[in-house]
Scaffold this motif. Structure first.
Motif, PDB file in Angstrom:
ATOM      1  N   GLN A 269      55.090  -5.011   8.873  1.00 39.15           N
ATOM      2  CA  GLN A 269      53.833  -5.682   8.553  1.00 39.15           C
ATOM      3  C   GLN A 269      53.851  -7.027   9.269  1.00 39.15           C
ATOM      4  N   LEU A 270      52.772  -7.353   9.960  1.00 37.30           N
ATOM      5  CA  LEU A 270      52.680  -8.615  10.687  1.00 37.30           C
ATOM      6  C   LEU A 270      51.736  -9.549   9.941  1.00 37.30           C
ATOM      7  N   VAL A 271      52.230 -10.743   9.624  1.00 39.12           N
ATOM      8  CA  VAL A 271      51.450 -11.702   8.838  1.00 39.12           C
ATOM      9  C   VAL A 271      51.457 -13.053   9.544  1.00 39.12           C
ATOM     10  N   ASN A 272      50.284 -13.644   9.650  1.00 35.71           N
ATOM     11  CA  ASN A 272      50.157 -14.991  10.210  1.00 35.71           C
ATOM     12  C   ASN A 272      50.413 -16.006   9.101  1.00 35.71           C
ATOM     13  N   LEU A 273      51.545 -16.713   9.191  1.00 35.28           N
ATOM     14  CA  LEU A 273      51.870 -17.716   8.177  1.00 35.28           C
ATOM     15  C   LEU A 273      51.165 -19.043   8.430  1.00 35.28           C
ATOM     16  N   GLY A 274      50.632 -19.213   9.623  1.00 36.28           N
ATOM     17  CA  GLY A 274      50.029 -20.486  10.011  1.00 36.28           C
ATOM     18  C   GLY A 274      50.817 -21.090  11.148  1.00 36.28           C
ATOM     19  N   SER A 275      51.976 -21.653  10.823  1.00 41.36           N
ATOM     20  CA  SER A 275      52.824 -22.246  11.858  1.00 41.36           C
ATOM     21  C   SER A 275      53.656 -21.201  12.591  1.00 41.36           C
ATOM     22  N   ASP A 276      53.828 -20.031  11.991  1.00 46.85           N
ATOM     23  CA  ASP A 276      54.688 -18.989  12.544  1.00 46.85           C
ATOM     24  C   ASP A 276      54.068 -17.617  12.291  1.00 46.85           C
ATOM     25  N   MET A 277      54.495 -16.643  13.088  1.00 46.58           N
ATOM     26  CA  MET A 277      54.139 -15.252  12.843  1.00 46.58           C
ATOM     27  C   MET A 277      55.330 -14.565  12.187  1.00 46.58           C
ATOM     28  N   LEU A 278      55.044 -13.805  11.148  1.00 51.76           N
ATOM     29  CA  LEU A 278      56.103 -13.156  10.385  1.00 51.76           C
ATOM     30  C   LEU A 278      56.063 -11.648  10.573  1.00 51.76           C
ATOM     31  N   PHE A 279      57.206 -11.078  10.914  1.00 53.55           N
ATOM     32  CA  PHE A 279      57.393  -9.633  10.894  1.00 53.55           C
ATOM     33  C   PHE A 279      58.145  -9.288   9.608  1.00 53.55           C
ATOM     34  N   ASP A 280      57.469  -8.578   8.713  1.00 53.35           N
ATOM     35  CA  ASP A 280      58.075  -8.113   7.463  1.00 53.35           C
ATOM     36  C   ASP A 280      58.545  -6.687   7.711  1.00 53.35           C
TER      37      ASP A 280
END
Length: 288
Positions: A269-280
């Motif tokens: 799952q790809l989530v935009n955290l704001g300052s970073d992109m997160l791969f869950d």
């Protein structure tokens, strides 16, 4: 509140309420209106919510589930676009931005223990406590076979949370008692002359003996990679910062492969955290 969309504060309150609970309907904070229905490993949002609140729930509710096996293990790596977690000198503070660091603190708040290797503990002098969000501090665990982490570091001196200091020596399995405010030293990592990474299986056994079953492997790359190689990670959060370092320490240290069908390809799952992109990355979906 019933007519308003849930925001991230509401969502985080719901996450904290969901820790180690299943088959339950959680109300909107401060209301008797249902907000989230949790059934086993699935959940359903029954109130309108902002995109950020939905993302937060989707990332953290899976980490709240009761542990039904011996342990549940979550790992994380914060890296640059070119896959580096530090410069050649070990400098890593801070590759990820504020939102990524807050995300890190939220994972800590959901786990029984947070684990780091001696390199990360020595270089970063971390506190490993929950400061950027609400929630309790986990037990801090440092893998330090040769006892090279300075005794003056926060983990050993601040008293903000218990610390387990895992060092070389033979281990005697069985239930253990933790010093609730200080440092508990546990000989368990075999010979101090051993050059290979500490056994992830042994580390989990020790933590289970202390009653710690929901485990967060926070770093560094060698430690996270050893748990990944052993097939012991249930979940891995990889935060990618918009930064190019160009050289330095790689995020992953895994055995070489010849063919791409040998590569790990977890559900993501790809989530935009704001300052970073997160791969869950969910590795537990492939487990029986």
């Amino acid at each position: 509140m019933a007519n308003d969309a849930l925001d991230t504060d509401n969502a985080w309150d719901l996450v904290l309420s969901a820790i180690n609970r299943s088959n339950i309907t959680l109300p909107v904070p401060g209301s008797d209106q249902p907000a989230v229905k949790i059934n086993g490993k699935s959940w359903e949002l029954v109130q309108p919510a902002s995109e950020q609140a939905r993302n937060l729930l989707s990332l953290f509710l899976p980490l709240c589930q009761p542990v039904t096996n011996n342990s549940r293990v979550i790992g994380q790596l914060g890296q640059s676009l070119d896959g580096r977690i530090a410069t050649v000198t070990g400098c890593s503070r801070f590759i990820n931005g504020d939102d990524g660091i807050t995300h890190l603190h939220r994972i800590r708040a959901l786990c029984d223990a947070v684990v780091v290797g001696a390199g990360t503990a020595s270089t970063d002098n971390p506190r490993l406590t929950v400061r950027r969000t609400s929630g309790r501090n986990p037990v801090r665990v440092v893998i330090d076979r040769r006892q090279r982490v300075p005794a003056s570091h926060h983990l050993f001196t601040d008293g903000d949370a218990p610390t387990l200091h895992l060092i070389a020596g033979d281990y005697q399995p069985g239930p253990k008692t933790l010093d609730p405010t200080g440092v508990t030293t546990v000989p368990c990592l075999g010979s101090a002359e051993n050059e290979t990474p500490a056994s992830p299986e042994r580390i989990l056994q020790v933590l289970q003996d202390f009653g710690l079953r929901k485990i967060f492997i926070e770093g560094g790359g060698v430690t996270v990679s050893s748990f990944l190689k052993a097939g012991l990670l249930d979940r891995l959060h990889v935060m990618v910062a918009p930064m190019i370092i160009g050289s330095g320490r790689p995020a992953f240290s895994l055995p070489e492969i010849d063919q791409l069908d040998e590569a790990l390809r977890p559900k993501a799952q790809l989530v935009n955290l704001g300052s970073d992109m997160l791969f869950d990355l969910a590795f537990d979906t492939a487990k029986p």
